[in-house]
Scaffold this motif. Structure first.
Motif, PDB file in Angstrom:
ATOM      1  N   ARG A 210      66.159  50.997  60.464  1.00  0.00           N
ATOM      2  CA  ARG A 210      66.789  52.313  60.620  1.00  0.00           C
ATOM      3  C   ARG A 210      67.651  52.640  59.404  1.00  0.00           C
ATOM      4  O   ARG A 210      67.578  53.737  58.857  1.00  0.00           O
TER       5      ARG A 210
ATOM      6  N   ASN B 199      65.462  45.958  63.737  1.00  0.00           N
ATOM      7  CA  ASN B 199      65.376  47.387  64.060  1.00  0.00           C
ATOM      8  C   ASN B 199      66.519  48.172  63.423  1.00  0.00           C
ATOM      9  O   ASN B 199      66.320  49.285  62.932  1.00  0.00           O
ATOM     10  N   GLN B 200      67.712  47.602  63.427  1.00  0.00           N
ATOM     11  CA  GLN B 200      68.849  48.261  62.787  1.00  0.00           C
ATOM     12  C   GLN B 200      68.664  48.312  61.276  1.00  0.00           C
ATOM     13  O   GLN B 200      68.988  49.308  60.632  1.00  0.00           O
TER      14      GLN B 200
ATOM     15  N   SER C 155      72.849  56.043  66.366  1.00  0.00           N
ATOM     16  CA  SER C 155      71.938  56.086  67.508  1.00  0.00           C
ATOM     17  C   SER C 155      70.776  55.119  67.328  1.00  0.00           C
ATOM     18  O   SER C 155      70.168  55.059  66.265  1.00  0.00           O
ATOM     19  N   ASP C 156      70.481  54.389  68.377  1.00  0.00           N
ATOM     20  CA  ASP C 156      69.315  53.512  68.349  1.00  0.00           C
ATOM     21  C   ASP C 156      68.083  54.214  68.900  1.00  0.00           C
ATOM     22  O   ASP C 156      66.969  53.705  68.774  1.00  0.00           O
ATOM     23  N   THR C 157      68.293  55.382  69.501  1.00  0.00           N
ATOM     24  CA  THR C 157      67.181  56.047  70.174  1.00  0.00           C
ATOM     25  C   THR C 157      66.714  57.326  69.483  1.00  0.00           C
ATOM     26  O   THR C 157      65.580  57.731  69.695  1.00  0.00           O
TER      27      THR C 157
END
Length: 163
Positions: free
Chosen positions: A90, A86-87, A118-120
């Motif tokens: 992104r 996920n990172q 931010s992860d969100t």
């Protein structure tokens, strides 16, 4: 925004507006950052990148993977065990936002920082970059070219027709 008389730098990292028109802005550095970020996460250099099945440049390859929903294929093998997918996704998406053709479409560096931290926070969908690499010594190439990369040219059809 400033207009320069003489364009200086490495073409693989120059923003389109600077490489073509000598226009320099705070978004020019964002473009360069996007290229460097792509290099870091892929383990490949933009200048000199060529793999015929993968794309005409690192930017083109990354864009193709984005459109095919295979962006994780861009990941450098040395990151595969320790990197959160996920990172990685992104970072790759942020880099694509940074290399968009129009300076106005690119985020500011402060926005880039927020997106990376931010992860969100939701990210906008990037638009296709215009630049790719070719060895045709500055000549525009058509989509059927099998040239190997070297310099940068816009893929915009108006440039391919000798505008």
């Amino acid at each position: 925004m400033a207009n320069t008389e003489r364009i200086v730098g490495t073409y693989g990292y120059m923003a389109p507006e600077y490489a073509l028109d000598g226009l320099l802005s705070i978004k020019s550095d964002v473009f360069s950052f996007g290229v460097v970020l792509l290099e870091m996460i892929s383990g490949k250099k933009n200048t000199g990148f060529f793999q015929s099945k993968q794309g005409s440049s690192l930017l083109g390859y990354a864009w193709r993977l984005w459109t095919e929903n295979k962006l994780l294929d861009l990941m450098d093998a040395s990151l595969s065990e320790s990197c959160d997918p996920n990172q990685f996704f992104r970072c790759a998406q942020v880099s694509l936002l940074c290399i968009q053709d129009e300076a106005g479409d690119r985020p500011t560096m402060s926005q880039v920082l927020i997106m990376l931290e931010s992860d969100t926070a939701s990210l906008p969908t990037p638009k296709q970059p215009t630049f790719f690499m070719t060895r045709d010594k500055g000549l525009p190439v058509s989509g059927s070219s099998s040239s190997k990369p070297e310099g940068i040219l816009p893929t915009d059809s108006s440039y391919q027709q000798g505008r």
